[in-house]
Design an enzyme around this catalytic site. Structure first.
Site, PDB file in Angstrom:
ATOM      1  N   ASP A  98      26.984 -37.358  59.604  1.00  0.00           N
ATOM      2  CA  ASP A  98      26.834 -36.721  58.299  1.00  0.00           C
ATOM      3  C   ASP A  98      27.342 -37.722  57.263  1.00  0.00           C
ATOM      4  O   ASP A  98      28.485 -38.180  57.356  1.00  0.00           O
ATOM      5  CB  ASP A  98      27.681 -35.446  58.208  1.00  0.00           C
ATOM      6  CG  ASP A  98      27.290 -34.412  59.264  1.00  0.00           C
ATOM      7  OD1 ASP A  98      26.112 -34.402  59.666  1.00  0.00           O
ATOM      8  OD2 ASP A  98      28.161 -33.622  59.676  1.00  0.00           O
TER       9      ASP A  98
ATOM     10  N   ASP B 212      22.368 -23.538  63.044  1.00  0.00           N
ATOM     11  CA  ASP B 212      23.773 -23.731  62.673  1.00  0.00           C
ATOM     12  C   ASP B 212      24.473 -22.401  62.932  1.00  0.00           C
ATOM     13  O   ASP B 212      24.112 -21.379  62.332  1.00  0.00           O
ATOM     14  CB  ASP B 212      23.906 -24.102  61.191  1.00  0.00           C
ATOM     15  CG  ASP B 212      23.374 -25.501  60.911  1.00  0.00           C
ATOM     16  OD1 ASP B 212      23.615 -26.397  61.732  1.00  0.00           O
ATOM     17  OD2 ASP B 212      22.711 -25.701  59.877  1.00  0.00           O
TER      18      ASP B 212
END
Length: 251
Positions: free
Chosen positions: A130, A11
């Protein structure tokens, strides 16, 4: 039987690898190029690079960094963050990405999935979803988990598969960074609903969690970040243990 894949995730924020809990409280986890090389050498099956603030900051993925990472690894490389057009994908593929991951842009413009699959092939298109549970329903969230939608995880997953996505990367926001295990019930349901590979993400804390997500969650691949970044789990050890549990992995 297809081998199960282990996928470290980088990330990226401001050019550094970061990791948080439930998508917030980010802390530094190191240089992405160095980490990428370590994972490639240690036997990771693939690598995912997510520029987590690109959509929010309304800019494109960090191309220079993508190029640097791609040049240091010899495993399939998926890049996501700020991708909203066929042209964006062309640039990433030219700079070393093997696949792309789209999330917010796919929800806002579902036709993008069809367009990318048609132009580059389904194997190149990963749709990241998500989601978190709200009143017992799995609800899809956008912009790094900050914006809830009206979409149900399972309905969206079916549509994504029908439109030509090659894989779904499902992150449970409830499990993310908690190290309490993956959302195996939701994963198993996803695997039954669609006939494309499901990558489990969010919740890895120990080796047993990986065993469980392959056996109970029926996941095709498991993605994790902090347990690899902070050396809590070594990829070689993890794969040996998976083999011991009769889970096919590439060693």
């Amino acid at each position: 039987m297809l081998t199960k894949r282990i996928i470290p995730c980088l990330d990226i924020k401001n050019g550094r690898t970061v990791k948080g809990v439930n998508f917030v409280d980010l802390r530094d986890a190191g240089d992405p190029v160095e980490l990428a090389k370590i994972y490639s050498d240690e036997g990771a099956d693939e690598l995912v690079f997510l520029d987590i603030s690109a959509t929010e900051e309304r800019r494109k993925t960090l191309i220079d960094l993508v190029r640097k990472v791609a040049s240091t690894i010899n495993i399939p490389f998926t890049v996501g963050g700020g991708i909203s057009s066929v042209e964006d994908v062309e640039i990433l593929l030219q700079n070393g990405a093997d696949k792309v991951s789209i999330n917010s842009s796919a929800v806002k413009n579902p036709q993008l999935i069809n367009d990318l699959a048609q132009k580059f092939g389904s194997q190149c298109v990963v749709v990241a979803i998500d989601a978190k549970q709200i009143d017992g329903q799995w609800i899809v969230h956008l912009v790094g988990g900050k914006v809830p939608t009206e979409l149900n995880l399972f309905d969206w997953a079916k549509e994504v598969a029908q439109r030509g996505a090659g894989e779904i990367l499902f992150t449970s926001m409830d499990n993310d960074g908690t190290k309490n295990g993956f959302a195996n019930e939701a994963l198993a349901r996803l695997s039954e609903l669609v006939n494309i590979p499901i990558i489990a993400s969010g919740g890895a804390g120990n080796i047993q969690h990986f065993v469980d997500t392959f056996l109970e969650g029926k996941a095709d691949a498991a993605l994790a970040a902090s347990v690899f970044h902070f050396k809590e789990i070594e990829i070689k050890t993890l794969k040996k243990e998976l083999k011991n549990n009769n889970i096919e992995v590439r060693i």
